[in-house]
Scaffold this active site. Structure first.
Site, PDB file in Angstrom:
ATOM      1  N   ASP A   1       0.862  -1.180   0.000  1.00  0.00           N
ATOM      2  CA  ASP A   1       0.000   0.000   0.000  1.00  0.00           C
ATOM      3  C   ASP A   1       0.902   1.236   0.000  1.00  0.00           C
ATOM      4  OD1 ASP A   1      -1.730   2.096   0.582  1.00  0.00           O
ATOM      5  OD2 ASP A   1      -2.893   0.965   2.054  1.00  0.00           O
ATOM      6  N   HIS A   2       0.842   2.001  -1.077  1.00  0.00           N
ATOM      7  CA  HIS A   2       1.745   3.144  -1.214  1.00  0.00           C
ATOM      8  C   HIS A   2       1.436   4.252  -0.212  1.00  0.00           C
ATOM      9  CE1 HIS A   2       4.963   5.154  -3.138  1.00  0.00           C
ATOM     10  NE2 HIS A   2       4.789   4.655  -4.353  1.00  0.00           N
TER      11      HIS A   2
END
Length: 461
Positions: A431-432
């Site tokens: 998850d950026h």
């Protein structure tokens, strides 16, 4: 509330109870009682399938069944009537006349980790084991799944006119699959322990010549769940665990800006390390998956940003204190992710034993819902399907997932010389929002280095 009392008729509606873990509905798989049957406190009356597990539902009231709300295959919401029970007249020598006292004390039964009563009496009740539409008999508390598969004679007759023993079937999925394919379970040979009929037996029978199959005569439920459409298409309702998987993966794609990075690694040293461990103590073997889990735990200790989730409502990132390691497992019911809680506290051998036990239970469908939720990081060994790489979807609401491809012989340069080595591909989907490429790349590189040089793992544990 799991009761609705109708004083005029003296009946009670037992409402579908809260099954926990955010579950709001359940599909009726099979009724264990019929209208007119007398039931006792804590008798299992119906088998339902939630998005996480197949559950036996016990009724906390005693009396006579006057109505069943819903048919097999129907989805019922939590809090809606499931079964209506009428109080038995009189009392005296009636063995069920004491049910009111037991209700006040709490039934004591456990519904996959959730009690049917609101309080405990400090004692455990013996849970009855039932034959369909028959008077219950006593059985030991906490029966194993195998115990519920004891064959009974239900009055059916074989070709010779004699009594035919009921087939050994534990899984409702197997029963449903047999109905869909028009198969008579009593005509099948079970290859499971004790002759239990497995899904593979049903699939093998459906692939056999039609002359060898004993189809269920005039069965209206032979195609439950499979509806023919135009031009021969088949429409499969999106229900149960399939619907839960679809909803969760869709939500993950909607909410999580995910990125996948990958690297090829030489796993020759890891395989050699595993062989050395198992040669020293063959009675407690360690799997490659257990070693990879240990490596992931080492990486998460160094990069805790990936052991987290995003709280969208609170607009914050929550890093978990413990690593609740999810292991993706393919089962007959679909893809599930059982969780090893506080995996960082386990030794490598304990990890191996717990992994084996947990994945076996997941495939057997015996894990309670609490064991299938609450993960903080997932390990996905898609190499067992014979593929090299993948870009898997993150198991919402987690922040990262490590994927492992198959280990195969490939040419590899070692000290300037070409050699054949055991090579696999590792991928990290993250998850950026929780971190940038530096953290994700650092974690994946640490995992890859430990796979190639297991001695580094020892230095970091």
């Amino acid at each position: 509330m799991s009761e609705r009392m109708t004083t005029a008729t003296g009946t009670r509606d037992f409402l579908l109870p809260d099954l926990g873990e955010g579950l709001s509905e359940a599909e009726i798989v099979e009724w264990r009682v019929a209208v007119g049957d007398v039931v006792t406190v804590d008798q299992t009356v119906v088998e339902v399938e939630t998005a996480k597990a197949v559950v036996d539902v016990p009724c906390p009231y005693a009396g006579r069944v006057v109505a069943l709300h819903g048919a097999a295959g129907e989805v019922r919401p939590v809090g809606q009537p499931l079964i209506t029970i009428a109080s038995l007249e009189g009392g005296g020598d009636d063995p069920h006349a004491t049910y009111r006292e037991e209700e006040r004390a709490g039934s004591g039964n456990v519904l996959i980790g959730y009690g049917t009563g609101h309080g405990g009496s400090g004692r455990r009740r013996r849970r009855p084991r039932l034959a369909l539409a028959a008077e219950p008999t006593a059985a030991t508390a906490d029966p194993t799944p195998a115990a519920t598969a004891t064959p009974t004679t239900g009055g059916a007759t074989g070709a010779d006119g004699g009594a035919r023993t009921a087939p050994l079937v534990i899984s409702p999925i197997v029963r449903r699959l047999a109905r869909e394919r028009g198969l008579d379970l009593a005509a099948l040979h079970g290859t499971g322990p004790g002759g239990v009929i497995r899904r593979a037996d049903v699939e093998a029978a459906s692939a056999a010549p039609a002359a060898k199959l004993a189809a269920v005569p005039d069965s209206p439920a032979a195609h439950v769940g499979l509806a023919p459409a135009a031009d021969g298409d088949v429409v499969i309702p999106l229900t149960g665990i399939r619907k839960a998987i679809a909803d969760k993966l869709s939500r993950s794609r909607r909410e999580i800006p995910e990125v996948t990075i990958w690297v090829d690694v030489d796993a020759t040293g890891l395989l050699a390390t595993r062989a050395a461990i198992n040669a020293a103590t063959p009675d407690a073997p360690v799997s490659i998956l257990a070693l990879l889990a240990r490596i992931c735990l080492s990486g998460l200790r160094r990069y805790p940003q990936l052991n987290a989730h995003v709280d969208t409502e609170g607009q914050r990132i929550v890093q978990s204190a413990g690593v609740h390691l999810g292991i993706a497992a393919q089962t007959d019911r679909g893809l599930v992710v059982p969780v090893l809680r506080d995996a960082q506290q386990l030794t490598t051998r304990e990890l191996a034993a717990t992994l084996a036990e947990t994945t076996a239970a997941a495939r057997a469908g015996t894990l309670p819902p609490a064991r299938l939720t609450g993960g903080t990081f997932t390990l996905n060994n898609y190499g067992v399907f014979g593929v090299d790489g993948s870009t898997p979807i993150i198991n919402h609401p987690e922040a990262a997932l490590l994927g492992v491809g198959r280990i195969v012989d490939k040419p590899w340069v070692v000290d300037g010389q070409l050699a054949v080595r055991k090579v696999t591909q590792l991928s990290l989907t993250f998850d950026h929002r929780v971190c940038d490429g530096g953290v994700a790349g650092g974690f994946l590189r640490h995992v890859a280095d430990c796979v190639e040089q297991p001695a580094l793992l020892v230095a970091n544990v």
